[in-house]
Design a protein around this motif. Structure first.
Motif: not given
Lengths: 138, 138
Positions: A53-54, A73-83, A85-89, A95-99
């Protein structure tokens, strides 16, 4: 009559050409997507997020195991760009960031499930193939 | 009575430990296999051989498209080592070498089919996600 047929042929041929162009465009896009998701780190990140999970970046890295911070970092960014993975700040200090996986990411996980099952089912065959290959190579 | 239970508990605990060790070993192997096959070039090579059957190195490179000779050599060698591809050398001058999928390779192609279907089905969602992501990044 032949004029009618020829006009019909022309339209049919134009339509066929358009369809071929669409097919080519679709194939290029699908290959590009496959090239992006058929990647070891994408798959392991997907699996970790699916199972646990998150979570935060550091925890995700711990679960995946041998991934470098840069690669994660690279993998998560690509996955976020492709929709995938979502990233919650969370607005806390620091700041806490969760994926987490999006529904699209979960659907890719489900599609890829067949490959995990395949790997489990055929692990002995693969192990044997490797042993045979190195014996031949010696 | 308590001795019997304790002996039973011990055996059960030993068995559980052995099972956990086996699970870990299996997981490591499966992850390693996934890491190897979840690779863009492996997937594109697999697809080309699946669609066009047995063929020579040069032709395979042409079909895959933008793969370098070095990467195709590496990919084919790994696939051969894992038992996914077989290599036939014809004793002619100059020697002709052809590659084709083994039954194991074809079974991986079938397992991976779900991911191709996924990519086809979700291409619009992915295209939209990318557009949204670059809009946010601007």
């Amino acid at each position: 009559m032949s004029v009618v047929i020829s006009a019909f042929d022309e339209a049919a041929s134009r339509e066929a050409k358009e369809r071929r162009a669409e097919d080519v465009e679709l194939e290029v896009l699908v290959r590009e997507i496959i090239g992006r998701v058929a990647d070891k780190w994408t798959m392991l990140t997907l699996e970790a997020l699916e199972e646990h999970g998150r979570m935060r970046f550091t925890r995700l890295g711990e679960i995946i195991g041998d991934i470098s911070q840069k690669m994660l970092t690279k993998t998560l960014r690509q996955m976020e760009a492709d929709g995938l993975v979502s990233r919650t700040v969370f607005p806390v200090v620091p700041p806490r960031v969760e994926y987490e996986l999006t529904p699209l990411g979960r659907s890719l996980g489900a599609a890829f499930c067949g490959v995990w099952i395949w790997a489990e089912q055929h692990r002995e065959t693969i192990r044997q193939a490797r042993a045979d290959f190195s014996a031949r190579a010696d």
